[in-house]
Design an enzyme around this catalytic site. Structure first.
Site, PDB file in Angstrom:
ATOM      1  N   GLY A 185       5.147  -5.729   9.702  1.00 48.48           N
ATOM      2  CA  GLY A 185       5.829  -4.677   9.516  1.00 48.48           C
ATOM      3  C   GLY A 185       5.656  -3.734  10.754  1.00 48.48           C
ATOM      4  N   ASP A 215       6.428   6.210   1.876  1.00 51.89           N
ATOM      5  CA  ASP A 215       7.445   4.861   2.383  1.00 51.89           C
ATOM      6  C   ASP A 215       6.986   4.509   0.796  1.00 51.89           C
ATOM      7  OD1 ASP A 215       8.213   3.502   4.032  1.00 51.89           O
ATOM      8  OD2 ASP A 215       6.801   2.499   4.786  1.00 51.89           O
TER       9      ASP A 215
HETATM   10  P1  ADP Z   1       6.501  -3.685   5.305  1.00 49.73           P
HETATM   11  O1  ADP Z   1       6.231  -2.829   4.412  1.00 49.73           O
HETATM   12  O2  ADP Z   1       7.828  -3.454   6.078  1.00 49.73           O
HETATM   13  O3  ADP Z   1       7.253  -4.869   4.548  1.00 49.73           O
HETATM   14  P2  ADP Z   1       4.010  -4.457   6.342  1.00 49.73           P
HETATM   15  O4  ADP Z   1       3.607  -4.865   7.046  1.00 49.73           O
HETATM   16  O5  ADP Z   1       3.918  -4.009   4.841  1.00 49.73           O
HETATM   17  O6  ADP Z   1       5.818  -4.127   6.064  1.00 49.73           O
HETATM   18  O7  ADP Z   1       4.350  -5.990   5.505  1.00 49.73           O
HETATM   19  C1  ADP Z   1       3.881  -7.416   6.029  1.00 49.73           C
HETATM   20  C2  ADP Z   1       4.372  -8.120   5.078  1.00 49.73           C
HETATM   21  O8  ADP Z   1       2.854  -8.377   4.368  1.00 49.73           O
HETATM   22  C3  ADP Z   1       5.764  -8.376   4.060  1.00 49.73           C
HETATM   23  O9  ADP Z   1       5.627  -9.593   3.921  1.00 49.73           O
HETATM   24  C4  ADP Z   1       4.039  -7.724   3.131  1.00 49.73           C
HETATM   25  O10 ADP Z   1       5.385  -8.151   1.726  1.00 49.73           O
HETATM   26  C5  ADP Z   1       3.153  -9.050   2.492  1.00 49.73           C
HETATM   27  N1  ADP Z   1       2.073  -8.265   2.466  1.00 49.73           N
HETATM   28  C6  ADP Z   1       2.084  -7.029   2.278  1.00 49.73           C
HETATM   29  N2  ADP Z   1       0.306  -6.534   1.912  1.00 49.73           N
HETATM   30  C7  ADP Z   1       0.058  -7.901   1.193  1.00 49.73           C
HETATM   31  C8  ADP Z   1      -0.428  -7.808   0.183  1.00 49.73           C
HETATM   32  N3  ADP Z   1      -1.385  -7.009  -0.244  1.00 49.73           N
HETATM   33  N4  ADP Z   1      -0.747  -9.063  -0.255  1.00 49.73           N
HETATM   34  C9  ADP Z   1       0.688  -9.984  -0.089  1.00 49.73           C
HETATM   35  N5  ADP Z   1       1.430  -9.493   1.272  1.00 49.73           N
HETATM   36  C10 ADP Z   1       1.542  -8.014   1.396  1.00 49.73           C
END
Ligand code: ADP
Ligand code: MG
Length: 346
Positions: free
Chosen positions: A67, A179
């Site tokens: 992300g 966000d």
């Molecule tokens: P975004 O929120 O824009 O999708 P992120 O960097 O926050 O980008 O997340 C990248 C990926 O990791 C996404 O597919 C998100 O759903 C997953 N993700 C983020 N945090 C968690 C978590 N605590 N548990 C499982 N998956 C997660």
């Protein structure tokens, strides 16, 4: 070095948590906080080290996704965890590290059913990571936009209510999400879990590292930005701390999530960024003519999307609203579903 709280209670701790709300309404101080009649201990006496996780202790698994902040990995640390590794090659920058630490000191204070469990952080640059519980469910974004799942009105309301409760809690702790979006809301066994609050200021530092200096607008971001934020966007602006995020801009973003829950799409979905910026900045809203929903349901959308910040409700009011919504409707016309197009899936 160990620190002890000074007798006066005044904090001299350089790591004390900054309060990220308007100073008149600050409710969290790192010296002593009185909430609901309780006196909470001075948390600055607790060393940040307690929340440090040595990078070597983390077992890293597969990449879950990438992300804005960096890369999220499945990990193992006393059980399954999510490891958010921040992509900041320029993090020998002392200021950025301080900022990251102050974000982390906010997270460690959060304890709520609908807010992701913060477990700790790796603080040794260039390895900076946040460790949270791993969500086994899917995000609202995946449910609504990718799978096109249809939630019935009761489920829609319960989800909105839980988001409001989690957000109301964060706001009461002085944390502005900045966000809030369907990608940052998980549904774990039907329970809402909000992630990525307060991380936005770390993101900007990544923006600032970009070579070209035009404003980069991530897809699906604009529709969450309130008019007062939209009006501050400039092509050459790289320091998003100038953007006026507030509790009420979080409420605006929530309005968009409420719209997504109702329509399974984003407002202004087919329009180019310039058109969205122009309309929202002028106070125009996504028309609701095609939305089959009760007056109450549409009213809450319009209130959250109010042009004037002071007209937007707070999350406590929103949670109350959702609390009353299903019962009210059932009492009125039990056999007449609001969403005729929606399936009866629970
Ligand atoms: P975004 O929120 O824009 O999708 P992120 O960097 O926050 O980008 O997340 C990248 C990926 O990791 C996404 O597919 C998100 O759903 C997953 N993700 C983020 N945090 C968690 C978590 N605590 N548990 C499982 N998956 C997660
Ligand atoms: Mg996220």
């Amino acid at each position: 070095a160990n620190r002890t709280p000074s007798a006066s209670g005044a904090s001299t701790d350089s790591e004390r948590t900054p309060v990220r709300v308007d100073s008149q309404e600050s409710q969290v101080s790192d010296t002593e906080t009185v909430t609901d009649g309780h006196r909470w201990p001075r948390q600055n006496s607790m060393s940040m080290r307690e929340w440090d996780i040595p990078y070597e202790e983390l077992r890293m698994g597969d990449v879950i996704g990438t992300g804005r902040f960096g890369t999220v990995y499945r990990g193992y640390w006393h059980g399954d965890v999510a490891v958010k590794v921040l992509n900041m090659s320029h993090l020998n920058d002392e200021k950025a590290l301080e900022q990251f630490k102050s974000e982390v000191s906010m997270f460690r204070k959060t304890r709520h059913e609908n807010v992701i469990l913060f477990m700790g952080a790796c603080m040794q640059p260039p390895k900076l990571a946040i460790v949270t519980s791993l969500s086994k469910g899917m995000t609202l974004y995946t449910h609504l936009h990718l799978r096109k799942d249809k939630f019935n009105m009761n489920k829609t309301t319960v989800v909105a209510q839980q988001i409001s409760q989690g957000m109301g809690y964060l706001h009461a702790r002085g944390i502005i999400h900045k966000d809030l979006k369907s990608k940052n809301i998980f549904l774990d066994n039907g329970k809402v879990v909000i992630t990525d609050f307060g991380l936005f200021s770390v993101t900007k530092l990544c923006f600032g590292n970009r070579k070209n200096d035009s404003l980069w607008i991530p897809p699906g971001w604009l529709c969450y930005l309130s008019p007062e934020i939209i009006r501050k966007l400039h092509a050459h602006q790289l320091h998003a701390e100038e953007l006026p995020f507030s509790k009420s801009s979080d409420v605006y973003a929530f309005g968009t999530v409420w719209y997504e829950l109702l329509c399974s799409e984003w407002p202004f979905k087919t329009q180019p960024p310039e058109a969205i910026i122009w309309q929202v900045g002028k106070g125009m809203k996504q028309p609701l003519a095609n939305l089959q929903a009760s007056r109450d349901v549409k009213d809450i959308l319009m209130l959250c999307w109010s042009f004037r910040e002071e007209d937007r409700p707070d999350f406590v009011r929103l949670a109350n609203f959702f609390d009353k919504l299903p019962k009210k409707r059932l009492a009125r016309s039990p056999s007449h579903p609001i969403h005729l197009s929606r399936s009866a899936e629970s």
